[in-house]
Design a protein around this motif. Sequence first.
Motif, PDB file in Angstrom:
ATOM      1  N   PRO A   1       0.812  -1.208   0.000  1.00  0.00           N
ATOM      2  CA  PRO A   1       0.000   0.000   0.000  1.00  0.00           C
ATOM      3  C   PRO A   1       0.856   1.273   0.000  1.00  0.00           C
ATOM      4  CG  PRO A   1      -0.944  -1.599   1.483  1.00  0.00           C
ATOM      5  CD  PRO A   1       0.350  -2.191   1.005  1.00  0.00           C
TER       6      PRO A   1
ATOM      7  N   ALA B   1      -8.090   1.656  -3.230  1.00  0.00           N
ATOM      8  CA  ALA B   1      -8.121   2.306  -1.921  1.00  0.00           C
ATOM      9  C   ALA B   1      -8.859   3.639  -2.049  1.00  0.00           C
ATOM     10  CB  ALA B   1      -6.694   2.558  -1.447  1.00  0.00           C
TER      11      ALA B   1
ATOM     12  N   ASP C   1      -8.226   3.564   7.323  1.00  0.00           N
ATOM     13  CA  ASP C   1      -7.799   2.199   6.953  1.00  0.00           C
ATOM     14  C   ASP C   1      -8.019   1.917   5.473  1.00  0.00           C
ATOM     15  OD1 ASP C   1      -7.056   1.766   9.491  1.00  0.00           O
ATOM     16  OD2 ASP C   1      -8.779   0.497  10.033  1.00  0.00           O
ATOM     17  N   TYR C   2      -8.993   2.578   4.873  1.00  0.00           N
ATOM     18  CA  TYR C   2      -9.208   2.387   3.441  1.00  0.00           C
ATOM     19  C   TYR C   2      -8.152   3.132   2.631  1.00  0.00           C
ATOM     20  CZ  TYR C   2     -13.839   0.462   4.461  1.00  0.00           C
ATOM     21  OH  TYR C   2     -14.875  -0.311   4.909  1.00  0.00           O
TER      22      TYR C   2
ATOM     23  N   GLY D   1      -4.822   0.647   3.563  1.00  0.00           N
ATOM     24  CA  GLY D   1      -4.936  -0.736   3.130  1.00  0.00           C
ATOM     25  C   GLY D   1      -5.547  -0.774   1.749  1.00  0.00           C
ATOM     26  N   GLN D   2      -5.757  -1.953   1.239  1.00  0.00           N
ATOM     27  CA  GLN D   2      -6.428  -2.044  -0.061  1.00  0.00           C
ATOM     28  C   GLN D   2      -7.616  -2.973   0.095  1.00  0.00           C
ATOM     29  OE1 GLN D   2      -3.954  -3.053  -3.328  1.00  0.00           O
ATOM     30  NE2 GLN D   2      -2.438  -1.502  -2.848  1.00  0.00           N
ATOM     31  N   LYS D   3      -8.697  -2.432   0.576  1.00  0.00           N
ATOM     32  CA  LYS D   3      -9.798  -3.313   0.946  1.00  0.00           C
ATOM     33  C   LYS D   3     -11.010  -3.149   0.051  1.00  0.00           C
ATOM     34  CE  LYS D   3      -8.724  -2.970   5.823  1.00  0.00           C
ATOM     35  NZ  LYS D   3      -9.219  -2.405   7.074  1.00  0.00           N
ATOM     36  N   LEU D   4     -10.923  -2.350  -0.949  1.00  0.00           N
ATOM     37  CA  LEU D   4     -12.111  -2.026  -1.717  1.00  0.00           C
ATOM     38  C   LEU D   4     -12.127  -2.768  -3.051  1.00  0.00           C
ATOM     39  CD1 LEU D   4     -12.138   1.776  -0.934  1.00  0.00           C
ATOM     40  CD2 LEU D   4     -13.828   0.106  -0.199  1.00  0.00           C
TER      41      LEU D   4
ATOM     42  N   GLU E   1     -19.121   1.230   3.096  1.00  0.00           N
ATOM     43  CA  GLU E   1     -19.196  -0.166   3.548  1.00  0.00           C
ATOM     44  C   GLU E   1     -20.132  -0.996   2.677  1.00  0.00           C
ATOM     45  OE1 GLU E   1     -20.053   0.345   7.700  1.00  0.00           O
ATOM     46  OE2 GLU E   1     -17.911   0.644   8.179  1.00  0.00           O
TER      47      GLU E   1
ATOM     48  N   ALA F   1     -18.368  -1.590  -0.545  1.00  0.00           N
ATOM     49  CA  ALA F   1     -17.258  -2.546  -0.366  1.00  0.00           C
ATOM     50  C   ALA F   1     -17.781  -3.972  -0.275  1.00  0.00           C
ATOM     51  CB  ALA F   1     -16.456  -2.191   0.875  1.00  0.00           C
TER      52      ALA F   1
ATOM     53  N   ARG G   1     -15.165  -7.005  -8.176  1.00  0.00           N
ATOM     54  CA  ARG G   1     -13.805  -6.515  -8.346  1.00  0.00           C
ATOM     55  C   ARG G   1     -13.737  -5.570  -9.554  1.00  0.00           C
ATOM     56  NH1 ARG G   1      -8.289 -10.074  -9.153  1.00  0.00           N
ATOM     57  NH2 ARG G   1      -6.912  -8.482  -8.325  1.00  0.00           N
TER      58      ARG G   1
END
Lengths: 393, 361
Positions: free
Chosen positions: B40, B122, B155-156, B159-162, B305, B308, B313
């Motif tokens: 990240p 992100a 955190d978004y 990190g790479q959460k999306l 949220e 997400a 993808r």
Amino acid sequence: MSQKERKTPLVDELEKGPWPSFVKEIKSVDNPKAKDLLGVLERSYQDKIGHWKHGGLVGVMGYGGGVIGRYNDLPDEYPNVAEFHTLRVNQPSGWFYTSDVLRKLCDIWEEHGSGITNMHGSTGDIIFLGCSTEELEPTFAALTELGFDLGGSGSCMRTPSCCAGMARCEWACYDTMGLTHDLTMEYQDELHRPPFPYKFKFKMAGCPNDCVASVARADLSIIGTWRDEIQIDQEAVREYANSSELNVLEDVVERCPTGCMRYNGQLEIDDENCVKCMHCINVMPKALAPGKERGATILIGSKAPIIGGALLSSVLVPFLEMEPPYEDLKELIEAIWDLWAEHGKNRERVGEFIQRVGLGNFCDEIGLDVAPEMVIQPRTNPYIFYEMDTADY
Amino acid sequence: MSTSVKKRVTDIGPPHYEQFLPPVIKENYGKWKYHEVLKPGVLVHTAESGEKLYSVRAATPRLASIHSIRLFADLADEFSDGYLRYTSRNNVEFLLTDPDKIDPLIAKLGAEGYPVGGVGAAISNPVHTQGWIHCHSAASDASGVVKALMDELCDYFTGQKLPAKLRLAFACCLNMCGAVHCSDIAVLGVHRRVPKINHETIRTQCEIPTTVSACPTGAIRPTSVNGKQSVEVVEEQCMFCANCYTVCPSMTLNDPEMDGVSIWVGGKVSNARHEPMFSKLAIPYLPNNPPRWPEVVDAVKHLVEIYAANARRYERMGEWIERIGWPKFFEMTDLEFTKYHIDDFSHAGLSFRTSLHFRHQ
Ligand code: SF4
Ligand code: SF4
Ligand code: SF4
Ligand code: SF4
């Protein structure tokens, strides 16, 4: 009220938390302007209203742009921000700096202003936030001595800006930084002395990913593209296919908006139907690259809602080669400016001007041939303004 | 004045960027081959020559003091031979050639309070405007709302959460400095009270005909008040755009109780897969509640949220909503669909549905 006693409990709350704090930034400067700025902000947090007045006409000698006048509406309580003007300092293309030049900029701003900046403002300039009227000229003198100049404001050409392009991006289809610098230098007069009905912005993006939001934020959007085949490294495609991170069929082939790709151990692209969207290249950067015949699409007219509603830029020239000295582009720019400066209404952006006079008429006037790429589809409305003197259709 | 000895120079333009480029960029200008995301906030670009450039991206609050700029200059000297750049979204990027310096740099940035991230799938640094720090039009603060939002969403960024990248933007009035109208989520300051006219100052501060013609809906009319020239506003015709205020300081819209923000979703500027699109209205109004704007933070977090958890993808917010349909979006987000969601300005008709293509649930 003395500086020391002033309490700012509401804004202090924003010193906490993991995200970088603008309150800490303001507090990090030991300067009466910064202290009063924090005081005014606390006041706004209490009152739920801003305390800045409409700008006034201030500037540096001989320039009609580059400075935004700003006054506080509580000058007795916050005398150090009574005059709190903004200087827009033209950034180097691509926002590249050395530590040395940044320090020198800081020294200037420490001596002459609040020590508070925006890195950077919405249009791309370095923003020196908080200058008194009498310090404007000395700041300007120090800036020019360092080799910097002011950017645009008001009804000027606004400071052009661009993505990092060829400096760092393998997808750049033309030299965005080179063009940005070139246009900025060529049009210094338009940048500093308002010649237009309203502002005019340029943004240069190197490819259809448009990292600088050119299509939404520029009167003239210059976005890189290509018109031959996507370059494929089949070996690298297979490496992606074999990795656990990517499913070439699901993540690439099926996501292609025109369905022009096939994969069967070998990637095939029907390039005639590829719309250069960048998706496949974005997800397989080691395997795919834009073609070799590169240039840019020129789009015109995007703007925020004021006055007649928001617009995205629309296609003016589907493909233009982009090599210095950019003569075709400059000819086009000057034709647009001549027409709009003469016929545009006060505060009418070029996009709104085109909505009013019609894109077809606009193209006629600037001597540009119309093309089907300019529209999503031909008109459905039969109210056609036929011209009596043109008999040839 | 002591400066008067020197000749005044003008129109020199910005310094040429070349003098600020690190050698690795000068040598490989236009000759980059591919890039990878190492982790990240860290990119590595490889040139045709095989040379590599490492970029470490950290968030800044956009409002930067000379103190923090000097800190970045010192970090650049220590880790990247003095070279750095900023991005269009107010991130700072250190341009390294030595990969061993990446982690120590990240550690130092972290210790100083500048998180590293904002690359790939992100939330990048929100673009935003001046707000109560500096602007006369602001219906809300900009830096404060963004800080409150990103404290919750940090955190978004790191990190790479999306499913895909998510572009967040804030503008404090409809002028939209920074044109936030094509963002995945845009927070937009709104006025909701008709302009308050100062009949005393209007004759000296404003040109009456200009003021009248500034109104896009024709809501402003010349009138006389106590025998003096002024204007009046037809309330039902006012859409709170503040065009009048832009040309006439005697017509203020700012109001502590009525001002606030609206929330817009599903815009994008890139051409990847789907064409660029505007953001559309999700929430017409939320109040200003400094210093932490809890209603706004909750609403945006909720939207992030749900996106997400449900988008596929690579699907941007707008692409996801288009796939599921707007009725489903309002159902899933539990947001109320009101008459404010239906456009009634110049191109309104284009957004009315003419088909029977429903996904009945
Ligand atoms: S717009 Fe394209 S060329 Fe420019 S930085 Fe973004 S991806 Fe690279
Ligand atoms: S660039 Fe877009 S349209 Fe062209 S092949 Fe790739 S995914 Fe398909
Ligand atoms: S968006 Fe409006 S209020 Fe905010 S800085 Fe721009 S003009 Fe001022
Ligand atoms: S706010 Fe806009 S609509 Fe209302 S009176 Fe002013 S210009 Fe007209």
